[in-house]
Design an enzyme around this catalytic site. Structure first.
Site, short mmCIF file in Angstrom:
data_model
loop_
_atom_site.label_atom_id
_atom_site.label_comp_id
_atom_site.label_asym_id
_atom_site.label_seq_id
_atom_site.Cartn_x
_atom_site.Cartn_y
_atom_site.Cartn_z
N ASP A 40 0.92 -1.15 0.07
CA ASP A 40 -0.01 -0.06 0.02
C ASP A 40 0.78 1.17 -0.10
OD1 ASP A 40 0.90 0.36 2.62
OD2 ASP A 40 -0.82 -0.33 3.45
N SER A 41 0.35 2.42 0.09
CA SER A 41 1.17 3.75 -0.19
C SER A 41 2.02 3.84 0.97
CB SER A 41 -0.06 4.88 -0.08
OG SER A 41 -0.55 4.94 0.85
#
Lengths: 82, 423
Positions: A40-41
């Site tokens: 994820d980010s």
């Protein structure tokens, strides 16, 4: 000495395995970090920092958004490594 | 749904503690009178005045996969393990919604910690100093925030009715459970996963508590160091872990045929307004909390046969609590089996109220009061005010409805008393 494409993919595979638990053999050039590799980010920031250290390269924050696949990251590192 | 005085019951319990990695092993250790206190063998411990603690019996990374564990503070890891056990124990098979027995919009989570993600905060500060800005983990903020364990448990079970984190030092876990009881009682939720967690075995908290003269320095006898009510008690032993309950409205539990451990009758809350850390020596604030409990619930004092005391093994606090029990309950205090389970688990700070609520609920369900260990010479002031269960576990009345209290008090003068009873 600059790393080869093969060495960079293997290194990214180790990093993604450490951070997201994905088996190293699943980390291939066409794989998307977010869609295929559970990165994820926030974890992408970890991947970037680990890659910078491993391959002696600077990846500014504004370039990170362009690194969507393992192939994108590999090309970037090939081009920018010291 | 608009009812404001619904009955609340406990339908699931979970724990990871210095005595075991789950409820069964923890309860077995409590009843057996086993100590979870050990010498600290880490390199940093050598220069500390306090070199003992009660670490969890099972490392959380044995059950949580590494990629997940590395983005969770240790306190959140404990909370997830305890919550997962409690959730399954309550009979739920998946997240709310996936398991149709619970509506996510009617499910809450209230998990508290006294200190929050302190090991993350301090470890990342070390990274900043030693390796620089770029190396500070991007997961630091969600790991160190005190609501992190609650938010992670909320994500685990799919809670959408509200996720909360009351903070009141060592009363935090009990305050969380009290808050959850009110969420259900007042109709905001049908099911709430609630409890406390703490992971503070780190050189800074140990040095700080040690310098306050709050901790036992009985490094030569770790298992004998936590000794509530004994004349030689010299402070608490830091423990870690989590305890979690699944609380549920009685109607909701009945509708899905859930097993009910006990009724969560309610809470009594007060504040000392006396000192930031010293307990009020006569137990005035504690008495006030007990009166609030009795005034605001239908609890029958004659049914209270057991108290899981706060009793951390400090000279002043242990006795103040017993004085309050005597003041409020009079002669009936002689019929309340008082157990100080911190003699075995150490003091889990914000986790204490969670773990001790699990112990209190099981004491009622199994009708057994765990012992207080290490009481070689009972403090005469304790003896005069209460019936302390010493040495080995004691059976509670086998017949009839019985009730029990779980006391938790925190730095800042916070007093929380929770009451449970058999159904």
């Amino acid at each position: 000495m600059a790393a080869t494409q093969e060495e960079i993919v293997a290194g990214l595979a180790d990093i993604v395995n450490e951070i997201a638990g994905i088996p190293v053999e699943d980390v291939k050039l066409d794989k998307s970090f977010t869609d295929d590799l559970d990165v994820d980010s926030l974890s992408m920031v970890e991947v970037v920092v680990a890659a910078e250290e491993r391959f002696d390269v600077k990846i500014p924050d504004e370039d990170v958004k362009n690194l969507k696949t393992v192939g994108d990251a590999t090309d970037y590192i090939l081009k920018h490594q010291a | 749904m608009s009812s404001t005085n619904r009955t609340v019951v406990v339908t699931g319990i979970g724990a990871t503690t210095p005595l075991g990695g789950d409820v069964a092993s923890t309860w077995e250790g409590l009843v057996a009178g086993r100590s979870g206190v050990k010498p600290l063998t880490q390199e940093w411990a050598a220069e500390q005045a306090v070199r003992i603690a009660a670490p969890v019996a099972v490392e959380p990374t044995e059950t949580i996969p590494r990629p997940q564990a590395r983005r969770l503070d240790r306190s959140a890891q404990f909370a997830l393990i305890a919550a997962q056990e409690a959730w399954q124990d309550a009979g739920f098979t998946g997240k709310a919604g996936e398991d149709g027995a619970v509506d996510p919009d009617r499910l809450g989570a209230v998990i508290a910690s006294g200190i929050g993600g302190v090991t993350t905060l301090l470890d990342q500060y070390d990274v900043l100093k030693e390796k620089g800005v770029r190396r500070v983990s991007p997961h630091t903020v969600p790991m160190l925030m005190p609501n992190g364990p609650s938010a992670n448990v909320g994500l685990l079970v799919g809670a959408r009715a509200g996720v909360h984190t009351p903070v009141s030092a060592c009363a935090s876990g009990a305050e969380a459970i009290g808050y959850a009881i009110e969420m259900i009682r007042t109709g905001r939720a049908d099911v709430v996963v609630a409890g406390g967690t703490e992971a503070a075995i780190h050189p800074l908290p140990i040095a700080a508590f040690g310098n306050m003269m709050a901790m036992s320095k009985n490094n030569e006898d770790p298992e004998g160091a936590s000794r509530p009510y004994d004349v030689a008690r010299d402070g608490f032993v830091l423990g870690e872990g989590a305890g979690v309950l699944v609380l549920e409205s009685a109607e909701h539990a009945a509708a899905r045929g859930a097993r009910v451990y006990a009724e969560a009758v309610g809470q009594g809350i007060s504040a000392d307004s006396h000192d930031i850390v010293q307990p009020e020596p006569e137990g005035r604030g504690i008495s006030h909390a007990l009166h609030n409990l009795l005034d605001r619930t239908d609890l029958d004092p004659a049914e209270i046969v057991h108290v899981n005391a706060h009793a951390t093994s400090t000279p002043a606090g242990d006795v103040a609590e017993l004085k309050a029990l005597r003041k409020v309950f009079g002669d009936h205090a002689d019929h309340m089996a008082v157990s100080a389970t911190k003699s075995m688990t150490g003091h889990l700070l914000g986790g204490a109220g969670g773990v001790e609520s699990v112990a209190t609920v099981l004491a009622l369900y199994n009708r057994v009061a765990p012992p207080t260990i290490n009481v070689d010479n009972l403090d005469p002031e304790a003896e005069a005010n209460a019936d302390v269960v010493r040495g080995s576990a004691r059976k509670l009345p086998a017949e009839g409805r019985i009730a029990a209290l779980n006391d938790s008090f925190g730095f800042g003068g916070h007093n929380v008393v929770l009451a449970f009873r058999t159904i």
